[in-house]
Design a protein around this motif. Structure first.
Motif, PDB file in Angstrom:
ATOM      1  N   GLY A 228      44.742  24.245 -96.870  1.00  0.00           N
ATOM      2  CA  GLY A 228      45.560  24.095 -95.686  1.00  0.00           C
ATOM      3  C   GLY A 228      45.486  25.242 -94.703  1.00  0.00           C
ATOM      4  O   GLY A 228      45.965  25.114 -93.576  1.00  0.00           O
ATOM      5  N   ASN A 229      44.887  26.383 -95.101  1.00  0.00           N
ATOM      6  CA  ASN A 229      44.877  27.516 -94.162  1.00  0.00           C
ATOM      7  C   ASN A 229      43.477  27.845 -93.634  1.00  0.00           C
ATOM      8  O   ASN A 229      43.246  28.934 -93.119  1.00  0.00           O
ATOM      9  N   ILE A 230      42.559  26.873 -93.755  1.00  0.00           N
ATOM     10  CA  ILE A 230      41.197  27.126 -93.248  1.00  0.00           C
ATOM     11  C   ILE A 230      40.872  26.255 -92.041  1.00  0.00           C
ATOM     12  O   ILE A 230      39.710  26.028 -91.722  1.00  0.00           O
ATOM     13  N   GLY A 231      41.919  25.772 -91.367  1.00  0.00           N
ATOM     14  CA  GLY A 231      41.686  25.088 -90.107  1.00  0.00           C
ATOM     15  C   GLY A 231      41.584  23.587 -90.213  1.00  0.00           C
ATOM     16  O   GLY A 231      42.204  22.961 -91.075  1.00  0.00           O
ATOM     17  N   ALA A 232      40.779  23.013 -89.334  1.00  0.00           N
ATOM     18  CA  ALA A 232      40.681  21.560 -89.195  1.00  0.00           C
ATOM     19  C   ALA A 232      40.142  20.891 -90.455  1.00  0.00           C
ATOM     20  O   ALA A 232      39.525  21.529 -91.302  1.00  0.00           O
ATOM     21  N   GLU A 233      40.373  19.574 -90.532  1.00  0.00           N
ATOM     22  CA  GLU A 233      39.958  18.839 -91.727  1.00  0.00           C
ATOM     23  C   GLU A 233      38.451  18.869 -91.937  1.00  0.00           C
ATOM     24  O   GLU A 233      37.980  18.805 -93.071  1.00  0.00           O
ATOM     25  N   GLU A 234      37.693  18.969 -90.854  1.00  0.00           N
ATOM     26  CA  GLU A 234      36.238  19.043 -91.038  1.00  0.00           C
ATOM     27  C   GLU A 234      35.840  20.330 -91.769  1.00  0.00           C
ATOM     28  O   GLU A 234      34.815  20.357 -92.460  1.00  0.00           O
ATOM     29  N   ASN A 235      36.637  21.368 -91.643  1.00  0.00           N
ATOM     30  CA  ASN A 235      36.379  22.600 -92.391  1.00  0.00           C
ATOM     31  C   ASN A 235      36.586  22.378 -93.877  1.00  0.00           C
ATOM     32  O   ASN A 235      35.794  22.832 -94.709  1.00  0.00           O
TER      33      ASN A 235
ATOM     34  N   TYR B  51      36.730  29.327 -93.251  1.00  0.00           N
ATOM     35  CA  TYR B  51      35.999  28.439 -94.160  1.00  0.00           C
ATOM     36  C   TYR B  51      34.525  28.793 -94.239  1.00  0.00           C
ATOM     37  O   TYR B  51      33.848  28.521 -95.251  1.00  0.00           O
ATOM     38  N   ARG B  52      33.991  29.441 -93.213  1.00  0.00           N
ATOM     39  CA  ARG B  52      32.565  29.782 -93.216  1.00  0.00           C
ATOM     40  C   ARG B  52      32.229  30.783 -94.317  1.00  0.00           C
ATOM     41  O   ARG B  52      31.104  30.785 -94.842  1.00  0.00           O
ATOM     42  N   LEU B  53      33.189  31.621 -94.692  1.00  0.00           N
ATOM     43  CA  LEU B  53      32.964  32.559 -95.786  1.00  0.00           C
ATOM     44  C   LEU B  53      32.793  31.809 -97.108  1.00  0.00           C
ATOM     45  O   LEU B  53      32.002  32.212 -97.961  1.00  0.00           O
ATOM     46  N   ALA B  54      33.539  30.721 -97.273  1.00  0.00           N
ATOM     47  CA  ALA B  54      33.393  29.901 -98.485  1.00  0.00           C
ATOM     48  C   ALA B  54      32.001  29.290 -98.557  1.00  0.00           C
ATOM     49  O   ALA B  54      31.384  29.229 -99.632  1.00  0.00           O
ATOM     50  N   LEU B  55      31.489  28.853 -97.427  1.00  0.00           N
ATOM     51  CA  LEU B  55      30.144  28.274 -97.413  1.00  0.00           C
ATOM     52  C   LEU B  55      29.092  29.332 -97.737  1.00  0.00           C
ATOM     53  O   LEU B  55      28.127  29.057 -98.478  1.00  0.00           O
TER      54      LEU B  55
ATOM     55  N   ARG C 286      36.425  19.512 -95.373  1.00  0.00           N
ATOM     56  CA  ARG C 286      35.355  18.608 -95.814  1.00  0.00           C
ATOM     57  C   ARG C 286      34.079  19.398 -96.102  1.00  0.00           C
ATOM     58  O   ARG C 286      33.414  19.159 -97.117  1.00  0.00           O
ATOM     59  N   ALA C 287      33.756  20.358 -95.257  1.00  0.00           N
ATOM     60  CA  ALA C 287      32.532  21.145 -95.441  1.00  0.00           C
ATOM     61  C   ALA C 287      32.596  21.970 -96.723  1.00  0.00           C
ATOM     62  O   ALA C 287      31.610  22.057 -97.472  1.00  0.00           O
ATOM     63  N   VAL C 288      33.739  22.591 -96.997  1.00  0.00           N
ATOM     64  CA  VAL C 288      33.887  23.397 -98.209  1.00  0.00           C
ATOM     65  C   VAL C 288      33.835  22.514 -99.444  1.00  0.00           C
ATOM     66  O   VAL C 288      33.163  22.833-100.433  1.00  0.00           O
ATOM     67  N   ALA C 289      34.548  21.380 -99.403  1.00  0.00           N
ATOM     68  CA  ALA C 289      34.540  20.463-100.551  1.00  0.00           C
ATOM     69  C   ALA C 289      33.131  19.961-100.835  1.00  0.00           C
ATOM     70  O   ALA C 289      32.702  19.886-101.999  1.00  0.00           O
ATOM     71  N   LYS C 290      32.386  19.625 -99.787  1.00  0.00           N
ATOM     72  CA  LYS C 290      31.018  19.133 -99.952  1.00  0.00           C
ATOM     73  C   LYS C 290      30.121  20.204-100.562  1.00  0.00           C
ATOM     74  O   LYS C 290      29.344  19.931-101.492  1.00  0.00           O
ATOM     75  N   ALA C 291      30.232  21.452-100.076  1.00  0.00           N
ATOM     76  CA  ALA C 291      29.394  22.540-100.578  1.00  0.00           C
ATOM     77  C   ALA C 291      29.698  22.841-102.043  1.00  0.00           C
ATOM     78  O   ALA C 291      28.789  23.077-102.849  1.00  0.00           O
TER      79      ALA C 291
ATOM     80  N   ALA D 168      50.581  19.958-104.019  1.00  0.00           N
ATOM     81  CA  ALA D 168      50.222  18.540-103.925  1.00  0.00           C
ATOM     82  C   ALA D 168      49.528  18.231-102.599  1.00  0.00           C
ATOM     83  O   ALA D 168      48.570  17.447-102.553  1.00  0.00           O
ATOM     84  N   GLY D 169      50.008  18.861-101.530  1.00  0.00           N
ATOM     85  CA  GLY D 169      49.372  18.650-100.241  1.00  0.00           C
ATOM     86  C   GLY D 169      47.953  19.183-100.205  1.00  0.00           C
ATOM     87  O   GLY D 169      47.040  18.535 -99.664  1.00  0.00           O
ATOM     88  N   HIS D 170      47.741  20.346-100.792  1.00  0.00           N
ATOM     89  CA  HIS D 170      46.398  20.927-100.835  1.00  0.00           C
ATOM     90  C   HIS D 170      45.472  20.104-101.729  1.00  0.00           C
ATOM     91  O   HIS D 170      44.293  19.916-101.404  1.00  0.00           O
ATOM     92  N   VAL D 171      45.994  19.626-102.846  1.00  0.00           N
ATOM     93  CA  VAL D 171      45.197  18.777-103.739  1.00  0.00           C
ATOM     94  C   VAL D 171      44.761  17.513-103.010  1.00  0.00           C
ATOM     95  O   VAL D 171      43.604  17.087-103.098  1.00  0.00           O
ATOM     96  N   GLU D 172      45.695  16.912-102.276  1.00  0.00           N
ATOM     97  CA  GLU D 172      45.383  15.678-101.559  1.00  0.00           C
ATOM     98  C   GLU D 172      44.272  15.905-100.533  1.00  0.00           C
ATOM     99  O   GLU D 172      43.400  15.047-100.339  1.00  0.00           O
ATOM    100  N   LEU D 173      44.305  17.061 -99.876  1.00  0.00           N
ATOM    101  CA  LEU D 173      43.259  17.369 -98.907  1.00  0.00           C
ATOM    102  C   LEU D 173      41.877  17.379 -99.556  1.00  0.00           C
ATOM    103  O   LEU D 173      40.918  16.820 -99.017  1.00  0.00           O
ATOM    104  N   LEU D 174      41.767  18.029-100.717  1.00  0.00           N
ATOM    105  CA  LEU D 174      40.471  18.083-101.401  1.00  0.00           C
ATOM    106  C   LEU D 174      40.059  16.721-101.947  1.00  0.00           C
ATOM    107  O   LEU D 174      38.893  16.318-101.849  1.00  0.00           O
ATOM    108  N   ARG D 175      41.007  16.013-102.535  1.00  0.00           N
ATOM    109  CA  ARG D 175      40.673  14.703-103.125  1.00  0.00           C
ATOM    110  C   ARG D 175      40.284  13.687-102.053  1.00  0.00           C
ATOM    111  O   ARG D 175      39.542  12.745-102.336  1.00  0.00           O
ATOM    112  N   ARG D 176      40.763  13.894-100.856  1.00  0.00           N
ATOM    113  CA  ARG D 176      40.404  13.003 -99.741  1.00  0.00           C
ATOM    114  C   ARG D 176      38.899  12.994 -99.527  1.00  0.00           C
ATOM    115  O   ARG D 176      38.314  12.004 -99.064  1.00  0.00           O
TER     116      ARG D 176
END
Length: 350
Positions: free
Chosen positions: A105-112, A86-90, A114-119, A157-165
């Motif tokens: 779903g393949n970039i690790g923990a939910e905080e990862n 996920y750090r590469l995305a940032l 969250r960080a990508v979605a926020k950026a 749908a699972g990946h979408v839900e992660l981002l929308r969260r």
């Protein structure tokens, strides 16, 4: 062709995707992204061929740190292809990337996530969730037994839900498979389930000949049904060939104007000129012609005069010679060895 399904619109570096906008053609560089000079040159080649958006592999920090230098020189928007880190995305978000392709779903923990979605949200960077039949989650393979449309859509749908969260909804989706039939059925189902723009493609199709056929069937079928907002033809070939094939698919369906529409008939026992040689030469010489015209090269008197007359410019073959048409009127009869030159001279004058 049915009316296009209206999806949510995203914007990739100024290029609209979805919402009824014109369908952009995408490709992906095969250079090492950290090699700025080589990557920029390939992007320019792709843009010259008609590419609207280009994707770059970002496997490491060295590649991510090159994005701002590439973006300064790129004539078209850039997409970063990122997996696992996920750090590469940032890093690419900080350097002005126009879009990110990632699977949350393949970039690790939910905080990862969250960080990508926020950026991305802070910079209005859309994210493409790229679902591939070859990399489905183990739980879905156990549930369904093998890749199938329901499995791909459930994964999305699972990946979408992660981002929308985390309040992120600037999303594009793809449902790719190396199976044309599975690809078509997955996108059909996705178009019923999601409001997001769909990035069409059949993945891992092979070399230029086989890959173009599979892509034309898969992408073309979906576009004819009104499904799809942007396309990428995946070929084991020069990426410029991907762009040419993608544009040809759109033109065949009337979804992109401009450039030459070339028509030539199959050969048969009535043909009395070297039609294959003539059609091949004309097609090659039209490669650098960008006028919005239809050109017909026909071999005999059955359909030849009619097709040639309906085209902007046309040839109807006879015995060792042919009629030359312009806007429905015969403007001359030429021997075989003069037909191609005469046709191109008229096109150049128009």
């Amino acid at each position: 062709m049915t009316e296009r399904k209206l999806t949510k619109q995203i914007t990739v570096g100024g290029v609209p995707v979805g919402g009824g906008a014109a369908i952009p053609v995408q490709s992906m560089c095969n250079t090492k992204t950290w090699d700025v000079e080589a990557t920029v040159q390939q992007i320019r080649d792709l843009a010259a061929a008609g590419c609207d958006i280009v994707r770059l592999a970002i496997p490491d920090e060295r590649s991510a740190l090159a994005i701002d230098k590439i973006k300064e020189q790129s004539p078209i928007p850039l997409v970063a292809d990122i997996h696992f880190d996920y750090r590469l995305a940032l890093l690419v978000a900080e350097r002005g990337i126009d879009k990110i392709r990632i699977n949350p779903g393949n970039i690790g923990a939910e905080e990862n996530v969250r960080a990508v979605a926020k950026a991305c949200k802070a910079r209005n960077i859309p994210i493409r969730i790229g679902i591939n039949a070859g990399s489905l989650e183990r739980r879905l393979l156990e549930k369904y037994g093998h890749p199938c449309p329901k499995a791909l859509v459930e994964s999305a749908a699972g990946h979408v839900e992660l981002l929308r969260r985390y309040g992120f909804d600037n999303i594009c989706l793809s449902m790719k498979s190396s199976s044309v039939a599975l690809t078509i059925d997955s996108y059909r189902l996705a178009s019923e389930v999601f409001p997001y723009p769909l990035h069409l493609g059949v993945t891992e199709t092979g070399t230029a000949w086989n890959g173009t056929i599979q892509s034309a069937v898969g992408i073309g079928t979906l576009l004819a049904e009104g499904i799809g907002d942007t396309i990428r033809v995946s070929l084991t070939a020069d990426p410029v060939e991907e762009v040419k094939a993608g544009i040809a698919i759109l033109r065949a369906l009337g979804l992109r104007r401009g450039g030459v529409r070339f028509i030539s008939c199959p050969t048969c026992g009535r043909t009395e000129i070297d039609l294959i040689g003539l059609a091949t030469e004309v097609e090659q010489r039209l490669q650098n012609v960008h006028k919005d015209i239809t050109v017909a090269v026909m071999g005999c008197v059955v359909n030849g005069p009619g097709e040639a007359r309906e085209a902007d410019f046309g040839i109807a073959g006879g015995k060792g010679k042919g009629l030359l048409f312009k806007k429905g009127e015969v403007i001359g009869t030429y021997p075989y060895d003069r037909l191609c030159d005469a046709l191109l001279e008229e096109i150049e004058k128009a």
